[in-house]
Scaffold this active site. Structure first.
Site, mmCIF file in Angstrom:
data_model
loop_
_atom_site.group_PDB
_atom_site.id
_atom_site.type_symbol
_atom_site.label_atom_id
_atom_site.label_comp_id
_atom_site.label_asym_id
_atom_site.label_seq_id
_atom_site.Cartn_x
_atom_site.Cartn_y
_atom_site.Cartn_z
ATOM 1 N N GLU A 138 0.830 -1.214 0.000
ATOM 2 C CA GLU A 138 0.000 0.000 0.000
ATOM 3 C C GLU A 138 0.856 1.253 0.000
ATOM 4 O O GLU A 138 1.622 1.489 0.944
ATOM 5 C CB GLU A 138 -0.910 0.013 1.237
ATOM 6 C CG GLU A 138 -1.776 1.257 1.330
ATOM 7 C CD GLU A 138 -2.628 1.300 2.586
ATOM 8 O OE1 GLU A 138 -3.543 2.132 2.638
ATOM 9 O OE2 GLU A 138 -2.365 0.503 3.522
ATOM 10 N N GLU A 235 -11.881 2.759 5.991
ATOM 11 C CA GLU A 235 -10.741 2.994 6.879
ATOM 12 C C GLU A 235 -10.659 4.492 7.160
ATOM 13 O O GLU A 235 -9.786 5.186 6.658
ATOM 14 C CB GLU A 235 -9.433 2.477 6.267
ATOM 15 C CG GLU A 235 -8.309 2.446 7.296
ATOM 16 C CD GLU A 235 -6.941 2.141 6.691
ATOM 17 O OE1 GLU A 235 -6.109 1.566 7.399
ATOM 18 O OE2 GLU A 235 -6.712 2.493 5.520
#
Length: 254
Positions: A138, A235
């Protein structure tokens, strides 16, 4: 669309098993977490079984928190620790039926860091393959994580192509990538074959995805048009008790 509650931020004031039950009650279709290792596997499995929710992902440990570390995988000279963290994450994922492990790169840079990251990711893919676990990388933005090794989708895509393993995928966090690169609709379409998970939060405050400079009404429709069938990870950092920040979810579900 289906949404996954990231329990690193949502209901973070509750023990993980309670947070899993809260996510179910709120209408989420799945859960994911950051670092669940202090919670016994048996407790996680009981909560997942009772709610019927799958656990989609978890992170490798960050390293020495006192020193401000944020991952070990791209740190030259720390290979043994990085691989121990990978082994731990994969074991926890295997025991809880978690589908993916986000392997955190850490603060580093340059050719040696790149070579270290690639070697450790190859190791992670080798270890993950027997259990069918996906390895995720990520990019993080340079405001929240200045000096983080992986900062753009272009860099991540190049590494994924270099390694050439089907088990290695991109965690496409719309929050981080809007800050670093923008042009999300075209970027999602171009990178779709490499994407293993998608996450959302408002920009620039990383709050609930119903305000800010990104129109998630539009982005989520574009993701749906692309044929994405996985859950979208919520998130975001609630600015109130999590249950008071879920109007966006209820609007999506009705």
């Amino acid at each position: 669309m289906k949404f996954s509650a990231n329990l690193g931020f949502l209901w973070a004031d509750r023990p993980l098993p309670e947070a899993i039950h809260a996510a179910k009650a709120a209408g989420f279709a799945a859960v994911e977490c950051h670092w669940p290792y202090d919670t016994p596997v048996s407790e996680i499995n009981a909560a997942l079984s009772e709610t019927g929710l799958p656990m989609l992902g978890l992170n490798t440990r960050r390293g020495n928190l006192g020193a401000g570390e944020n991952g070990l995988t791209a740190l030259p000279g720390r290979e043994a620790e990085a691989r121990a963290a990978i082994d731990e994450a994969l074991e926890y994922a295997s025991q809880t039926g978690t589908g993916a492990v986000h392997v955190m790169a850490g603060f580093s840079g340059g050719p040696r860091a790149h070579a270290t990251f690639v070697d450790n990711l190859r190791y992670a893919c080798d270890q993950a393959e027997p259990d069918g676990i996906t390895i995720l990388i990520e990019p993080l933005n340079h405001y929240d994580a200045p000096g983080y090794f992986l900062s753009t989708s272009e860099q991540a895509a190049a590494i994924i192509h270099e390694i050439g393993r089907d088990t290695l995928k991109l965690m496409f966090d719309c929050y981080h990538l809007q800050i670093m690169e923008g042009d999300l609709s075209r970027r999602l379409a171009r990178l779709l074959p490499l994407i293993g998970h998608i996450q959302i939060a408002s920009v620039p405050d990383r709050g609930k995805p119903d305000h800010g400079e990104l129109d998630y009404g539009y982005i989520l429709r574009e993701i749906d048009k692309l044929g994405w069938t996985g859950a979208i990870g919520a998130e975001y950092k609630p600015n109130a008790p999590t249950n008071d920040t879920l109007e966006w979810l209820h609007n999506q579900n009705h």
